[in-house]
Design a protein around this motif. Structure first.
Motif, PDB file in Angstrom:
ATOM      1  N   MET A  86       0.852  -1.282   0.036  1.00  0.00           N
ATOM      2  CA  MET A  86       0.679  -0.138   0.255  1.00  0.00           C
ATOM      3  C   MET A  86       1.087   1.071   0.212  1.00  0.00           C
ATOM      4  SD  MET A  86      -3.244  -1.052   3.103  1.00  0.00           S
ATOM      5  CE  MET A  86      -1.532  -0.649   4.218  1.00  0.00           C
ATOM      6  N   SER A  87       0.397   2.244  -0.764  1.00  0.00           N
ATOM      7  CA  SER A  87       1.152   3.250  -0.910  1.00  0.00           C
ATOM      8  C   SER A  87       0.092   3.916  -0.935  1.00  0.00           C
ATOM      9  CB  SER A  87       1.903   4.200  -2.015  1.00  0.00           C
ATOM     10  OG  SER A  87       3.363   5.038  -1.291  1.00  0.00           O
ATOM     11  N   ALA A  88       0.354   5.877  -0.191  1.00  0.00           N
ATOM     12  CA  ALA A  88      -0.554   6.920  -0.908  1.00  0.00           C
ATOM     13  C   ALA A  88      -0.101   7.849  -1.930  1.00  0.00           C
ATOM     14  CB  ALA A  88      -0.395   8.265  -0.277  1.00  0.00           C
ATOM     15  N   THR A  89       0.895   7.009  -2.852  1.00  0.00           N
ATOM     16  CA  THR A  89       1.396   7.322  -3.898  1.00  0.00           C
ATOM     17  C   THR A  89       1.483   6.370  -4.529  1.00  0.00           C
ATOM     18  OG1 THR A  89       3.947   7.578  -3.065  1.00  0.00           O
ATOM     19  CG2 THR A  89       2.514   9.697  -3.390  1.00  0.00           C
ATOM     20  N   GLU A  90       1.523   5.935  -6.405  1.00  0.00           N
ATOM     21  CA  GLU A  90       1.416   5.423  -6.714  1.00  0.00           C
ATOM     22  C   GLU A  90       3.114   5.077  -7.623  1.00  0.00           C
ATOM     23  OE1 GLU A  90       0.345   2.018  -9.789  1.00  0.00           O
ATOM     24  OE2 GLU A  90      -0.923   3.366  -8.535  1.00  0.00           O
ATOM     25  N   PRO A  91       3.510   3.628  -6.979  1.00  0.00           N
ATOM     26  CA  PRO A  91       4.770   3.453  -6.950  1.00  0.00           C
ATOM     27  C   PRO A  91       5.426   3.535  -8.450  1.00  0.00           C
ATOM     28  CG  PRO A  91       3.515   0.919  -5.694  1.00  0.00           C
ATOM     29  CD  PRO A  91       2.308   2.550  -6.530  1.00  0.00           C
ATOM     30  N   ALA A  92       6.661   3.784  -8.849  1.00  0.00           N
ATOM     31  CA  ALA A  92       6.920   3.348 -10.503  1.00  0.00           C
ATOM     32  C   ALA A  92       7.439   2.246 -10.414  1.00  0.00           C
ATOM     33  CB  ALA A  92       8.796   4.628  -9.972  1.00  0.00           C
ATOM     34  N   PRO A  93       7.440   2.127 -12.070  1.00  0.00           N
ATOM     35  CA  PRO A  93       7.344   0.710 -12.800  1.00  0.00           C
ATOM     36  C   PRO A  93       8.198  -0.051 -12.437  1.00  0.00           C
ATOM     37  CG  PRO A  93       6.490   2.241 -14.261  1.00  0.00           C
ATOM     38  CD  PRO A  93       7.127   3.250 -13.268  1.00  0.00           C
ATOM     39  N   HIS A  94       9.160   0.467 -12.370  1.00  0.00           N
ATOM     40  CA  HIS A  94      10.477  -0.702 -11.813  1.00  0.00           C
ATOM     41  C   HIS A  94      10.402  -0.913 -10.066  1.00  0.00           C
ATOM     42  CE1 HIS A  94      11.901   3.179  -9.364  1.00  0.00           C
ATOM     43  NE2 HIS A  94      12.731   2.970  -8.820  1.00  0.00           N
ATOM     44  N   ALA A  95       9.942  -0.197  -9.118  1.00  0.00           N
ATOM     45  CA  ALA A  95       9.249  -1.011  -7.775  1.00  0.00           C
ATOM     46  C   ALA A  95       8.346  -1.261  -7.880  1.00  0.00           C
ATOM     47  CB  ALA A  95       8.744   0.677  -6.788  1.00  0.00           C
ATOM     48  N   ARG A  96       6.875  -1.572  -8.933  1.00  0.00           N
ATOM     49  CA  ARG A  96       6.589  -2.832  -9.134  1.00  0.00           C
ATOM     50  C   ARG A  96       6.917  -3.877 -10.043  1.00  0.00           C
ATOM     51  NH1 ARG A  96       0.822  -1.570  -9.601  1.00  0.00           N
ATOM     52  NH2 ARG A  96       0.114   0.112  -9.411  1.00  0.00           N
ATOM     53  N   SER A  97       8.160  -3.792 -10.672  1.00  0.00           N
ATOM     54  CA  SER A  97       9.126  -4.797 -11.132  1.00  0.00           C
ATOM     55  C   SER A  97       9.437  -5.641 -10.044  1.00  0.00           C
ATOM     56  CB  SER A  97       9.979  -4.563 -11.922  1.00  0.00           C
ATOM     57  OG  SER A  97       9.234  -4.131 -13.072  1.00  0.00           O
ATOM     58  N   ALA A  98      10.046  -4.933  -8.882  1.00  0.00           N
ATOM     59  CA  ALA A  98      10.621  -5.428  -7.820  1.00  0.00           C
ATOM     60  C   ALA A  98      10.151  -6.138  -6.944  1.00  0.00           C
ATOM     61  CB  ALA A  98      12.065  -4.393  -7.100  1.00  0.00           C
ATOM     62  N   ALA A  99       9.339  -5.597  -6.765  1.00  0.00           N
ATOM     63  CA  ALA A  99       8.314  -6.108  -5.354  1.00  0.00           C
ATOM     64  C   ALA A  99       7.451  -7.453  -6.317  1.00  0.00           C
ATOM     65  CB  ALA A  99       6.819  -4.561  -5.342  1.00  0.00           C
ATOM     66  N   MET A 100       7.075  -7.528  -7.319  1.00  0.00           N
ATOM     67  CA  MET A 100       6.392  -8.595  -8.082  1.00  0.00           C
ATOM     68  C   MET A 100       7.451  -9.913  -7.486  1.00  0.00           C
ATOM     69  SD  MET A 100       3.743  -7.923  -8.774  1.00  0.00           S
ATOM     70  CE  MET A 100       2.276  -7.056  -8.926  1.00  0.00           C
ATOM     71  N   LEU A 102       9.395 -10.365  -5.529  1.00  0.00           N
ATOM     72  CA  LEU A 102       9.795 -10.837  -4.258  1.00  0.00           C
ATOM     73  C   LEU A 102       8.473 -10.902  -4.227  1.00  0.00           C
ATOM     74  CD1 LEU A 102      11.091  -7.857  -2.257  1.00  0.00           C
ATOM     75  CD2 LEU A 102      12.123 -10.082  -2.414  1.00  0.00           C
ATOM     76  N   GLY A 103       7.193 -11.247  -4.888  1.00  0.00           N
ATOM     77  CA  GLY A 103       5.867 -12.081  -4.327  1.00  0.00           C
ATOM     78  C   GLY A 103       4.839 -11.145  -4.301  1.00  0.00           C
ATOM     79  N   VAL A 104       5.180  -9.933  -4.182  1.00  0.00           N
ATOM     80  CA  VAL A 104       4.127  -9.213  -3.875  1.00  0.00           C
ATOM     81  C   VAL A 104       2.893  -9.560  -4.878  1.00  0.00           C
ATOM     82  CG1 VAL A 104       2.489  -6.442  -3.933  1.00  0.00           C
ATOM     83  CG2 VAL A 104       5.303  -6.980  -3.390  1.00  0.00           C
ATOM     84  N   HIS A 105       1.130  -9.770  -4.284  1.00  0.00           N
ATOM     85  CA  HIS A 105       0.484 -10.544  -5.381  1.00  0.00           C
ATOM     86  C   HIS A 105      -0.708  -8.683  -5.300  1.00  0.00           C
ATOM     87  CE1 HIS A 105       1.206 -13.215  -2.534  1.00  0.00           C
ATOM     88  NE2 HIS A 105       0.253 -14.044  -3.516  1.00  0.00           N
ATOM     89  N   SER A 106      -0.395  -7.827  -5.462  1.00  0.00           N
ATOM     90  CA  SER A 106      -1.333  -6.539  -5.638  1.00  0.00           C
ATOM     91  C   SER A 106      -0.998  -5.512  -4.706  1.00  0.00           C
ATOM     92  CB  SER A 106      -2.898  -6.594  -5.350  1.00  0.00           C
ATOM     93  OG  SER A 106      -3.462  -6.041  -6.090  1.00  0.00           O
ATOM     94  N   PHE A 107      -1.075  -4.219  -5.099  1.00  0.00           N
ATOM     95  CA  PHE A 107      -0.528  -3.313  -4.464  1.00  0.00           C
ATOM     96  C   PHE A 107      -2.160  -1.946  -4.278  1.00  0.00           C
ATOM     97  CE2 PHE A 107       3.167  -4.005  -6.946  1.00  0.00           C
ATOM     98  CZ  PHE A 107       4.531  -3.122  -6.156  1.00  0.00           C
ATOM     99  N   LEU A 108      -2.289  -1.359  -3.435  1.00  0.00           N
ATOM    100  CA  LEU A 108      -4.133  -0.338  -3.140  1.00  0.00           C
ATOM    101  C   LEU A 108      -3.088   0.838  -2.873  1.00  0.00           C
ATOM    102  CD1 LEU A 108      -5.166  -2.555  -0.444  1.00  0.00           C
ATOM    103  CD2 LEU A 108      -6.367  -1.456  -2.137  1.00  0.00           C
ATOM    104  N   THR A 109      -3.715   1.832  -3.692  1.00  0.00           N
ATOM    105  CA  THR A 109      -3.193   3.291  -3.663  1.00  0.00           C
ATOM    106  C   THR A 109      -4.990   4.056  -2.552  1.00  0.00           C
ATOM    107  OG1 THR A 109      -2.732   3.274  -5.472  1.00  0.00           O
ATOM    108  CG2 THR A 109      -2.969   5.867  -4.106  1.00  0.00           C
ATOM    109  N   LEU A 110      -3.225   4.282  -1.316  1.00  0.00           N
ATOM    110  CA  LEU A 110      -4.440   5.130  -0.735  1.00  0.00           C
ATOM    111  C   LEU A 110      -4.836   5.797  -0.313  1.00  0.00           C
ATOM    112  CD1 LEU A 110      -2.472   3.736   2.905  1.00  0.00           C
ATOM    113  CD2 LEU A 110      -4.319   2.343   1.582  1.00  0.00           C
ATOM    114  N   PRO A 111      -5.874   6.980   0.177  1.00  0.00           N
ATOM    115  CA  PRO A 111      -6.884   5.930   0.798  1.00  0.00           C
ATOM    116  C   PRO A 111      -7.783   5.090  -0.382  1.00  0.00           C
ATOM    117  CG  PRO A 111      -7.537   8.231   0.453  1.00  0.00           C
ATOM    118  CD  PRO A 111      -6.504   8.010  -0.529  1.00  0.00           C
TER     119      PRO A 111
END
Length: 132
Positions: A86-100, A102-111
């Motif tokens: 989760m983050s209040a800001t949209e993660p950068a594309p490279h951050a999304r790739s790194a997270a995936m 590591l096995g991240v299933h999804s992202f949420l933008t808060l709120p």
């Protein structure tokens, strides 16, 4: 959602008390038990309580959500734990790739609104079930 995929215990890791309270209120309204953690270290410790899914803020006071996830994946209790970052800001594309990686299933933008939160949790659990 079939009962076998209904999350019963959800870990919320966020240093923002308002975010933790708001998410917990939404989750409890759906009957989930909520575990709280205000730091990455607390989140790793709370994972020992076998949550069904973890919602982890990217910006934590002691480490990033990515670092927490990396440490969690090295432990038996966190190796297969479904994680939504989760983050209040949209993660950068490279951050999304790194997270995936590591096995991240999804992202949420808060709120986030309650219905969107449950859609993401359900999709995460379905994806985890398919992987198993």
């Amino acid at each position: 959602m079939p009962d076998s995929l209904q999350p019963k215990k959800i870990l919320v890791v966020d240093d923002n008390e308002v975010n933790r309270y708001t998410l917990a209120k939404m989750l409890k309204s759906r009957g989930a038990e909520v575990l709280h953690a205000a730091s990455g270290a607390q989140g790793i410790e709370s994972a020992k309580e076998s949550p069904d899914v973890a919602l982890v803020d990217i910006h934590l006071p002691d480490m990033t959500g990515y670092e927490m996830l990396d440490q969690l994946r090295k432990k038996e209790e966190g190796a297969n734990l479904p994680v939504v970052l989760m983050s209040a800001t949209e993660p950068a594309p490279h951050a999304r790739s790194a997270a995936m990686a590591l096995g991240v299933h999804s992202f949420l933008t808060l709120p986030v609104v309650s219905e969107d939160l449950w859609i993401v949790i359900e999709a995460t659990l379905h994806r985890q079930k398919r992987r198993a």
